[in-house]
Write a protein that holds these residues in place. Structure first.
Motif, short mmCIF file in Angstrom:
data_model
loop_
_atom_site.label_atom_id
_atom_site.label_comp_id
_atom_site.label_asym_id
_atom_site.label_seq_id
_atom_site.Cartn_x
_atom_site.Cartn_y
_atom_site.Cartn_z
N THR A 9 0.83 -1.20 0.00
CA THR A 9 0.00 0.00 0.00
C THR A 9 0.86 1.25 0.00
O THR A 9 0.62 2.19 -0.76
N TRP A 10 1.87 1.28 0.85
CA TRP A 10 2.73 2.47 0.94
C TRP A 10 3.50 2.69 -0.35
O TRP A 10 3.61 3.82 -0.82
N LEU A 11 4.04 1.61 -0.92
CA LEU A 11 4.78 1.76 -2.18
C LEU A 11 3.86 2.18 -3.32
O LEU A 11 4.25 2.98 -4.18
N GLY A 75 -0.82 10.58 -1.71
CA GLY A 75 -0.58 10.99 -0.33
C GLY A 75 -1.58 10.39 0.64
O GLY A 75 -1.23 9.97 1.74
N LEU A 76 -2.85 10.32 0.23
CA LEU A 76 -3.87 9.70 1.09
C LEU A 76 -3.62 8.20 1.25
O LEU A 76 -3.82 7.64 2.34
N ILE A 77 -3.18 7.54 0.19
CA ILE A 77 -2.87 6.12 0.27
C ILE A 77 -1.71 5.89 1.24
O ILE A 77 -1.73 4.96 2.04
N GLN A 78 -0.72 6.76 1.19
CA GLN A 78 0.39 6.64 2.12
C GLN A 78 -0.06 6.90 3.56
O GLN A 78 0.44 6.26 4.49
N TRP A 82 0.38 4.39 6.69
CA TRP A 82 1.01 4.81 7.95
C TRP A 82 0.11 4.46 9.13
O TRP A 82 0.57 3.95 10.16
N ILE A 83 -1.19 4.71 9.00
CA ILE A 83 -2.12 4.36 10.08
C ILE A 83 -2.16 2.85 10.27
O ILE A 83 -2.19 2.35 11.40
N GLY A 84 -2.13 2.10 9.18
CA GLY A 84 -2.07 0.64 9.29
C GLY A 84 -0.80 0.18 10.00
O GLY A 84 -0.83 -0.76 10.80
N ALA A 85 0.32 0.84 9.72
CA ALA A 85 1.57 0.49 10.40
C ALA A 85 1.50 0.84 11.89
O ALA A 85 2.02 0.09 12.73
N ALA A 103 6.06 9.37 16.30
CA ALA A 103 6.87 10.60 16.33
C ALA A 103 7.34 10.98 14.94
O ALA A 103 7.31 12.16 14.57
N GLY A 104 7.75 9.99 14.15
CA GLY A 104 8.19 10.29 12.78
C GLY A 104 7.07 10.84 11.93
O GLY A 104 7.28 11.75 11.12
N GLY A 105 5.86 10.31 12.07
CA GLY A 105 4.74 10.82 11.30
C GLY A 105 4.34 12.22 11.69
O GLY A 105 4.03 13.06 10.84
N ILE A 106 4.36 12.49 12.99
CA ILE A 106 4.00 13.84 13.44
C ILE A 106 5.08 14.84 13.04
O ILE A 106 4.78 15.94 12.55
N LEU A 107 6.34 14.46 13.22
CA LEU A 107 7.43 15.36 12.78
C LEU A 107 7.45 15.49 11.25
O LEU A 107 7.90 16.50 10.73
N GLY A 108 6.97 14.46 10.55
CA GLY A 108 6.92 14.51 9.10
C GLY A 108 5.96 15.56 8.57
O GLY A 108 6.06 15.96 7.40
N LEU A 109 5.01 16.01 9.40
CA LEU A 109 4.14 17.09 8.96
C LEU A 109 4.91 18.39 8.76
O LEU A 109 4.59 19.19 7.89
N ALA A 110 5.93 18.60 9.58
CA ALA A 110 6.76 19.80 9.45
C ALA A 110 8.01 19.55 8.61
O ALA A 110 8.41 20.40 7.82
N PHE A 111 8.61 18.40 8.80
CA PHE A 111 9.84 18.04 8.10
C PHE A 111 9.56 16.73 7.35
O PHE A 111 9.67 15.65 7.94
N GLY A 112 9.19 16.80 6.09
CA GLY A 112 8.72 15.65 5.33
C GLY A 112 9.67 14.47 5.29
O GLY A 112 9.24 13.32 5.31
N LEU A 113 10.96 14.73 5.26
CA LEU A 113 11.91 13.63 5.15
C LEU A 113 11.98 12.78 6.42
O LEU A 113 12.33 11.61 6.37
N VAL A 114 11.61 13.36 7.57
CA VAL A 114 11.61 12.59 8.82
C VAL A 114 10.53 11.52 8.77
O VAL A 114 10.76 10.36 9.12
N GLY A 115 9.35 11.88 8.30
CA GLY A 115 8.28 10.90 8.17
C GLY A 115 8.60 9.84 7.14
O GLY A 115 8.32 8.65 7.34
N LEU A 116 9.21 10.25 6.04
CA LEU A 116 9.62 9.30 5.01
C LEU A 116 10.66 8.33 5.57
O LEU A 116 10.56 7.12 5.38
N ALA A 117 11.63 8.85 6.30
CA ALA A 117 12.70 8.01 6.85
C ALA A 117 12.16 7.02 7.88
O ALA A 117 12.55 5.84 7.89
N SER A 118 11.24 7.46 8.73
CA SER A 118 10.71 6.54 9.75
C SER A 118 9.87 5.44 9.10
O SER A 118 9.93 4.29 9.52
#
Length: 150
Positions: A9-11, A75-78, A82-85, A103-118
């Motif tokens: 789903t994420w991919l 973006g909605l699919i991702q 994320w919620i499934g994870a 934490a990565g998802g919440i920080l990803g709202l401000a810093f997109g690469l953090v959410g992607l990395a987590s």
């Protein structure tokens, strides 16, 4: 959700997001290159884009809208993945992966690469919470002989 479903789903959302951004970017480039002219203003020396309202211009506008819709759906699919994870990792007795994803998802709202990395870290090395939810088998009931009554 199984981890394999979350990965697919994420991919899929990532592919839709990237394809949408690519289509929108190419459409913007084509519109700016061939869909009008740039005229210089007399007061500031800046340039204004004056579109030529023909079929090509409107085709590029349609490409921009289509690309943005695809990117939004990706973006909605991702977000769903994320919620499934999060739900999947909440089932694990050790809540470290849940905390990292949250934490990565919440920080990803401000810093997109953090959410992607987590999320990429979870996809590569995260646990599958479905393995911890094995339902307990009921105990086998042995038929017993009835005791004689007086």
């Amino acid at each position: 959700m199984k981890k394999s479903t979350i990965v697919r789903t994420w991919l899929g959302g990532l592919v839709a997001l990237a394809a949408g951004l690519l289509v929108a970017g190419i459409s913007i480039g084509l519109m700016l290159a061939y869909g009008g002219t740039f005229t210089q203003t007399s007061s500031t020396g800046a340039y204004d884009f004056v579109p030529t309202l023909d079929g090509f211009f409107w085709m590029t506008v349609g490409g921009i809208v289509t690309g943005c819709v695809f990117a939004a759906v990706g973006g909605l699919i991702q977000l769903v993945a994320w919620i499934g994870a999060l739900i999947n990792t909440f089932r694990v007795p050790d809540k470290t992966w849940f905390a990292v994803l949250l934490a990565g998802g919440i920080l990803g709202l401000a810093f997109g690469l953090v959410g992607l990395a987590s999320m990429v870290a979870y996809l590569i090395a995260g646990p599958d919470g479905m393995a911890f939810d094995a339902p307990a088998k009921p105990a086998a009931v042995q038929p017993t002989a009835l005791a004689p009554t007086a």
